[in-house]
Design a protein around this motif. Structure first.
Motif, PDB file in Angstrom:
ATOM      1  N   MET A  67       0.849  -1.196   0.000  1.00 61.08           N
ATOM      2  CA  MET A  67       0.000   0.000   0.000  1.00 61.08           C
ATOM      3  C   MET A  67       0.889   1.253   0.000  1.00 61.08           C
ATOM      4  N   GLU A  68       0.419   2.273  -0.701  1.00 57.53           N
ATOM      5  CA  GLU A  68       1.172   3.527  -0.737  1.00 57.53           C
ATOM      6  C   GLU A  68       0.207   4.697  -0.850  1.00 57.53           C
ATOM      7  N   ARG A  69       0.670   5.866  -0.477  1.00 61.41           N
ATOM      8  CA  ARG A  69      -0.167   7.050  -0.547  1.00 61.41           C
ATOM      9  C   ARG A  69      -0.588   7.322  -1.995  1.00 61.41           C
ATOM     10  N   LEU A  70      -1.790   7.857  -2.139  1.00 64.64           N
ATOM     11  CA  LEU A  70      -2.362   8.064  -3.463  1.00 64.64           C
ATOM     12  C   LEU A  70      -1.494   8.986  -4.313  1.00 64.64           C
ATOM     13  N   TYR A  81       1.356   7.056  -5.712  1.00 65.85           N
ATOM     14  CA  TYR A  81       0.873   6.167  -6.781  1.00 65.85           C
ATOM     15  C   TYR A  81       0.734   6.955  -8.085  1.00 65.85           C
ATOM     16  N   ASN A 124     -11.563   3.349  -7.150  1.00 67.33           N
ATOM     17  CA  ASN A 124     -12.672   2.379  -7.201  1.00 67.33           C
ATOM     18  C   ASN A 124     -14.027   3.076  -7.344  1.00 67.33           C
ATOM     19  N   LYS A 147      -4.501   5.559   1.098  1.00 68.67           N
ATOM     20  CA  LYS A 147      -3.549   4.581   0.559  1.00 68.67           C
ATOM     21  C   LYS A 147      -4.227   3.636  -0.433  1.00 68.67           C
ATOM     22  N   VAL A 148      -3.477   3.291  -1.470  1.00 65.68           N
ATOM     23  CA  VAL A 148      -3.983   2.398  -2.518  1.00 65.68           C
ATOM     24  C   VAL A 148      -2.925   1.344  -2.827  1.00 65.68           C
ATOM     25  N   SER A 149      -3.347   0.328  -3.541  1.00 62.78           N
ATOM     26  CA  SER A 149      -2.427  -0.704  -4.031  1.00 62.78           C
ATOM     27  C   SER A 149      -2.608  -0.827  -5.530  1.00 62.78           C
ATOM     28  N   ASP A 150      -1.780  -1.616  -6.169  1.00 62.44           N
ATOM     29  CA  ASP A 150      -1.888  -1.815  -7.612  1.00 62.44           C
ATOM     30  C   ASP A 150      -3.160  -2.563  -7.993  1.00 62.44           C
ATOM     31  N   ARG A 151      -3.866  -3.095  -7.006  1.00 63.27           N
ATOM     32  CA  ARG A 151      -5.131  -3.779  -7.296  1.00 63.27           C
ATOM     33  C   ARG A 151      -6.301  -2.806  -7.393  1.00 63.27           C
ATOM     34  N   ASP A 152      -6.144  -1.597  -6.872  1.00 62.20           N
ATOM     35  CA  ASP A 152      -7.206  -0.600  -6.919  1.00 62.20           C
ATOM     36  C   ASP A 152      -7.303   0.014  -8.321  1.00 62.20           C
TER      37      ASP A 152
END
Length: 241
Positions: A1-4, A7, A31, A41-46
């Motif tokens: 997870m990382e800050r938007l 990203y 999303n 925070k987001v991940s590459d899956r978002d």
């Protein structure tokens, strides 16, 4: 997870500070929902969208360009002026953005990348990344005037940091002066010379840290080597203050 915002920088949308403004302006969805929280925070899956366009991180690329005069260093321009990105059209598939700025009438070296972390580090004054310019100025500054630049001059936004200044050669009634600074204020070099009474007639950025324009023609570019990228990262890390 990382800050938007990180990203978005990693996706090549914009440098991290500019990405923060996109978030605050409500132009970013995660999303399907607008997110205005910088700490989100987001991940590459978002699924992340900017202005309705899905964005994803790409391979990191690092480009050194010789910017000609007449181009602006923004991603796009509402007035339709040519941007430096037009010089990469059809040649670079990744979305990159300029690191720092050169004004429209200034030519010389410019880094473009989609690495938001490195872009932010290179432009932050605390890292003291040196940038060298050749300035053709009106008249011939005496040694006392050049010393003023070396010590720092008072501009509208405060005193400039000490600079390295060298008289290079005369050109008719004018002079070529080399100056090295490590700040990045808007039109700083031009304002500094105007302050001492010798306005700039032509300005060329000849060096960023250890990078020179050797082998580059106006409007051309090259990819930085892995060794050069590593050296840049080591430079900003060593100058943390």
């Amino acid at each position: 997870m990382e800050r938007l915002q990180k990203y978005l920088a990693r996706a090549g949308v914009a440098a991290r500070r500019d990405a923060e403004q996109l978030i605050l302006a409500g132009r970013v969805k995660v999303n399907g929902k607008v997110v205005k929280e910088l700490g989100f925070k987001v991940s590459d899956r978002d699924v992340v969208e900017v202005d309705g366009r899905i964005v994803k991180p790409e391979k990191l690329v690092y480009i050194l360009m010789y910017k000609p005069a007449g181009y602006i260093t923004t991603v796009d321009d509402p007035f339709g002026r040519p941007t430096v990105l037009s010089l990469l059209a059809g040649k670079v598939k990744e979305r990159v953005f300029p690191v720092g700025r050169l004004d429209m009438n200034t030519e010389g070296l410019l880094i473009l990348t989609n690495d938001g972390d490195l872009a932010m580090a290179l432009t932050h004054p605390k890292h003291q990344v040196p940038k060298t310019y050749l300035a053709l100025v009106r008249g011939t500054p005496n040694r006392a005037k050049l010393k003023e630049l070396e010590r720092g001059v008072l501009l509208e936004d405060g005193y400039t940091a000490p600079a390295k200044v060298n008289f290079k050669k005369p050109e008719g009634k004018n002079s070529w002066i080399e100056i090295t600074i490590h700040e990045g204020r808007k039109r700083q070099v031009r304002r500094m010379f105007k302050k001492i009474g010798h306005p700039v007639l032509k300005l060329i950025r000849t060096r960023i840290a250890f990078l020179t324009g050797y082998g580059l023609k106006k409007g051309s570019f090259r990819y930085l080597t892995p060794a050069e990228v590593l050296k840049l990262k080591r430079l900003v890390n060593s100058n943390r203050g």
